[in-house]
Design a protein around this motif. Structure first.
Motif, mmCIF file in Angstrom:
data_model
loop_
_atom_site.group_PDB
_atom_site.id
_atom_site.type_symbol
_atom_site.label_atom_id
_atom_site.label_comp_id
_atom_site.label_asym_id
_atom_site.label_seq_id
_atom_site.Cartn_x
_atom_site.Cartn_y
_atom_site.Cartn_z
ATOM 1 N N GLU A 2 0.963 -1.163 -0.053
ATOM 2 C CA GLU A 2 0.003 0.106 -0.017
ATOM 3 C C GLU A 2 0.880 1.200 0.018
ATOM 4 O OE1 GLU A 2 -3.363 0.497 2.533
ATOM 5 O OE2 GLU A 2 -3.859 -1.710 2.466
ATOM 6 N N LYS A 4 0.837 5.480 -1.194
ATOM 7 C CA LYS A 4 -0.058 6.467 -1.627
ATOM 8 C C LYS A 4 0.543 7.250 -2.591
ATOM 9 C CE LYS A 4 -2.931 7.364 2.309
ATOM 10 N NZ LYS A 4 -3.462 8.099 3.739
ATOM 11 N N TRP A 8 -3.016 6.980 -9.195
ATOM 12 C CA TRP A 8 -3.818 6.010 -9.996
ATOM 13 C C TRP A 8 -3.687 6.829 -11.614
ATOM 14 C CZ3 TRP A 8 -8.083 3.147 -8.197
ATOM 15 C CH2 TRP A 8 -7.943 2.687 -6.856
ATOM 16 N N GLU A 12 -6.795 3.481 -15.217
ATOM 17 C CA GLU A 12 -6.802 2.724 -13.918
ATOM 18 C C GLU A 12 -8.178 3.383 -13.234
ATOM 19 O OE1 GLU A 12 -4.599 1.205 -10.191
ATOM 20 O OE2 GLU A 12 -3.672 2.928 -11.173
ATOM 21 N N ALA A 43 -11.241 -4.402 -5.402
ATOM 22 C CA ALA A 43 -9.931 -4.563 -5.465
ATOM 23 C C ALA A 43 -9.616 -6.092 -6.547
ATOM 24 C CB ALA A 43 -9.343 -4.797 -4.050
ATOM 25 N N TYR A 51 -4.729 -4.096 -12.767
ATOM 26 C CA TYR A 51 -4.581 -2.731 -11.691
ATOM 27 C C TYR A 51 -4.468 -3.387 -10.353
ATOM 28 C CZ TYR A 51 -5.675 -0.265 -15.976
ATOM 29 O OH TYR A 51 -5.755 0.155 -17.156
ATOM 30 N N ARG A 53 -4.673 -2.748 -6.635
ATOM 31 C CA ARG A 53 -4.992 -1.822 -5.465
ATOM 32 C C ARG A 53 -5.621 -2.805 -4.333
ATOM 33 N NH1 ARG A 53 -2.482 3.073 -6.006
ATOM 34 N NH2 ARG A 53 -2.360 3.542 -7.962
ATOM 35 N N SER A 54 -5.234 -2.063 -3.071
ATOM 36 C CA SER A 54 -5.853 -2.870 -1.887
ATOM 37 C C SER A 54 -7.148 -2.464 -1.544
ATOM 38 C CB SER A 54 -4.849 -2.619 -0.579
ATOM 39 O OG SER A 54 -5.300 -1.217 -0.273
ATOM 40 N N GLN A 57 -7.075 1.173 -0.287
ATOM 41 C CA GLN A 57 -6.918 2.004 -1.343
ATOM 42 C C GLN A 57 -8.138 2.224 -2.019
ATOM 43 O OE1 GLN A 57 -3.586 -0.082 -3.039
ATOM 44 N NE2 GLN A 57 -2.299 1.863 -2.757
ATOM 45 N N CYS A 58 -9.071 1.171 -2.363
ATOM 46 C CA CYS A 58 -10.211 1.424 -3.221
ATOM 47 C C CYS A 58 -11.283 2.093 -2.480
ATOM 48 C CB CYS A 58 -10.879 0.020 -3.585
ATOM 49 S SG CYS A 58 -9.801 -0.845 -4.722
ATOM 50 N N LYS A 61 -10.275 6.023 -2.341
ATOM 51 C CA LYS A 61 -10.434 6.503 -3.605
ATOM 52 C C LYS A 61 -11.868 6.768 -3.619
ATOM 53 C CE LYS A 61 -8.314 7.762 -7.429
ATOM 54 N NZ LYS A 61 -7.629 8.877 -7.399
#
Length: 197
Positions: A2, A4, A8, A12, A43, A51, A53-54, A57-58, A61
């Motif tokens: 992870e 930051k 993106w 994505e 994810a 793509y 992403r954890s 993170q989703c 976002k």
């Protein structure tokens, strides 16, 4: 991992919004107070498109996008000429534009039914746009590869011509040198014959 610091990409985010816009995902996000499982699925669906992403993170976002969307919608709703724009506004509006102010489950479910027709059409166009974009990118990549290949072939042909010209120059110089030496010896022989007579 992870981080930051990894931004993106445009594609994505488009893929992410397409996944989030799916009716079933929206229904589960609106119907669940604990939605870690839903974000985990988001994810996984992103990973299926390449793509990674954890779940966290989703979630972050979408939370950020919802906040930005609401802020712009509220600002523009006040009227005036100072309207704000955002490149993801239309996609977010297709997903959340018809939601009532209340965030209750009942309101969200009702809204899903109301936005189905328009939302599906927009998501379909959005998905087609993504497919066309990827196709154009692939065509551009193929064209660039063909051009590189042609450039390499031209470069090889140019080098071949230069090598051939250099060989011809060397052969010509050797022939001239041989002829000069031969004529010199022939002149000496003629001189020797003339001296004897």
């Amino acid at each position: 991992m992870e981080s930051k610091s990894i931004p993106w990409s445009f594609d994505e985010v488009q893929t992410f919004l397409c996944v989030v816009a799916e009716e079933r995902i929206q229904r589960e996000l609106n119907g669940a107070t604990r939605n870690a499982r839903v974000y985990q699925e988001v994810a996984q669906l992103l990973a299926a498109h390449g793509y990674h992403r954890s779940m966290k993170q989703c979630r972050e976002k979408l939370k950020k996008f919802k906040s930005d969307y609401r802020a712009i919608k509220d600002h523009n709703g006040r009227g005036g000429s100072d309207r704000k724009t955002w490149k993801w506004f239309d996609q977010m509006d297709a997903i959340y534009g018809h939601r009532p102010a209340s965030n209750g489950r009942e309101g969200a479910t009702t809204v899903l039914g109301a936005m189905m027709k328009d939302g599906k059409r927009k998501r379909s166009l959005f998905t087609q746009d993504m497919a066309v974009r990827k196709d154009l990118e692939q065509q551009e990549l193929n064209r660039a590869q063909r051009e590189r290949h042609i450039q390499l072939l031209l470069e090889e042909a140019r080098k071949g011509r230069e090598q051939e010209a250099e060989l011809r120059r060397q052969e010509s110089a050797q022939t001239a040198s041989f002829n000069e030496a031969f004529l010199g010896m022939l002149g000496q022989l003629v001189q020797a014959v003339n001296n004897r007579t």
